[in-house]
Write a protein that holds these residues in place. Sequence first.
Motif, PDB file in Angstrom:
ATOM      1  N   GLN A 148     -29.855  39.394 -20.678  1.00 35.04           N
ATOM      2  CA  GLN A 148     -30.421  40.504 -21.447  1.00 35.04           C
ATOM      3  C   GLN A 148     -31.939  40.407 -21.501  1.00 35.04           C
ATOM      4  O   GLN A 148     -32.647  41.407 -21.301  1.00 35.04           O
ATOM      5  N   GLN A 169     -34.492  43.094 -19.630  1.00 33.69           N
ATOM      6  CA  GLN A 169     -35.316  43.897 -20.535  1.00 33.69           C
ATOM      7  C   GLN A 169     -36.633  44.299 -19.868  1.00 33.69           C
ATOM      8  O   GLN A 169     -37.167  45.388 -20.112  1.00 33.69           O
ATOM      9  N   LYS A 170     -37.148  43.434 -18.996  1.00 35.88           N
ATOM     10  CA  LYS A 170     -38.392  43.743 -18.279  1.00 35.88           C
ATOM     11  C   LYS A 170     -38.229  44.993 -17.426  1.00 35.88           C
ATOM     12  O   LYS A 170     -39.131  45.829 -17.344  1.00 35.88           O
ATOM     13  N   LEU A 185     -36.031  47.432 -17.942  1.00 31.73           N
ATOM     14  CA  LEU A 185     -35.879  48.595 -18.810  1.00 31.73           C
ATOM     15  C   LEU A 185     -37.247  49.115 -19.245  1.00 31.73           C
ATOM     16  O   LEU A 185     -37.486  50.336 -19.245  1.00 31.73           O
ATOM     17  N   ARG A 186     -38.143  48.195 -19.586  1.00 32.56           N
ATOM     18  CA  ARG A 186     -39.485  48.620 -20.007  1.00 32.56           C
ATOM     19  C   ARG A 186     -40.224  49.287 -18.855  1.00 32.56           C
ATOM     20  O   ARG A 186     -40.870  50.317 -19.027  1.00 32.56           O
ATOM     21  N   THR A 229     -31.484  51.966 -22.865  1.00 28.32           N
ATOM     22  CA  THR A 229     -30.349  51.070 -23.127  1.00 28.32           C
ATOM     23  C   THR A 229     -29.886  50.371 -21.847  1.00 28.32           C
ATOM     24  O   THR A 229     -30.126  50.860 -20.730  1.00 28.32           O
ATOM     25  N   PHE A 230     -29.194  49.248 -22.032  1.00 28.58           N
ATOM     26  CA  PHE A 230     -28.645  48.515 -20.893  1.00 28.58           C
ATOM     27  C   PHE A 230     -27.530  49.320 -20.224  1.00 28.58           C
ATOM     28  O   PHE A 230     -27.319  49.196 -19.013  1.00 28.58           O
TER      29      PHE A 230
END
Length: 275
Positions: free
Chosen positions: A30, A34-35, A37-38, A44-45
Amino acid sequence: MSQRTFRRFRRFIQAELGIKMPEAKQTMLQARLQKRLRTLKIRTFEEYADYLFSDRGMAEELAHMIDVVTTNKTDFFRESQHFDYLTESVLPQLVRHFGAGVRRRAAVWSAGCSSGEEAYTLAMVLNEFRRRCPGFSYSVLGTDISTRMLKSAASGIYPHSRIEPVPMRFRKKYLLKSRDRGKDLVRIVPELRAAVRFYRVNFMKNDFGIREQMDVVFCRNVLIYFDRENQEKILNSICRHLITGGYLFTGHSETLNGLNIPLSQVTSTVYRKTL
């Protein structure tokens, strides 16, 4: 990240990359994803998973996902006794019995090379061996699954802090300081960079795309990320690219006991391909 989404990622990572992804690694996965996603501005995942597993995601995002998921830990002269054993025992035997480096170029493979420190360490050591064996020629192949790491490796540029393990005499001979005093960087000299090439390999594929036979393979601290079944599969694939009588070096935390592979142990973490 929901359990359902984690399981989607886990199935894919284990099937396509062979990397173990137990429940305990959900938090790590996770944090790494997250990198992405940003960067992609995805909230969201679950949305990220839908994108990744789409045709577009497979084409555009897969390589980035692999880059953040894979572990990239390496150093110059890591487990340095291996390089001593290479020069004192392995290379003289390969020259004497197979003409490696003399009748033909000696081929050495850094399998799972990450950002290239191991591959360039091998090139330094092989270049120094020339002093004992005039006319000795060699090539080094560095492979990894991460395109980002391979690009970094090919540049041959490192922060000065990374070269602490390199002996001073090697630093003077094989490393160039940046002309920009504000950048604390060094670069591998052109002669060494020319002797090393980098290539992308996914160990889970049946064909690595490598057409040459290797005299020595360094595959260290790589197998620990795979389960026993995939370890055996990977090692048998590597052995198909290793000459009979060639050598495999593994990490000190790795054991090959119980695997059905054409290797016999020579000394701790060093194996030789048998008939």
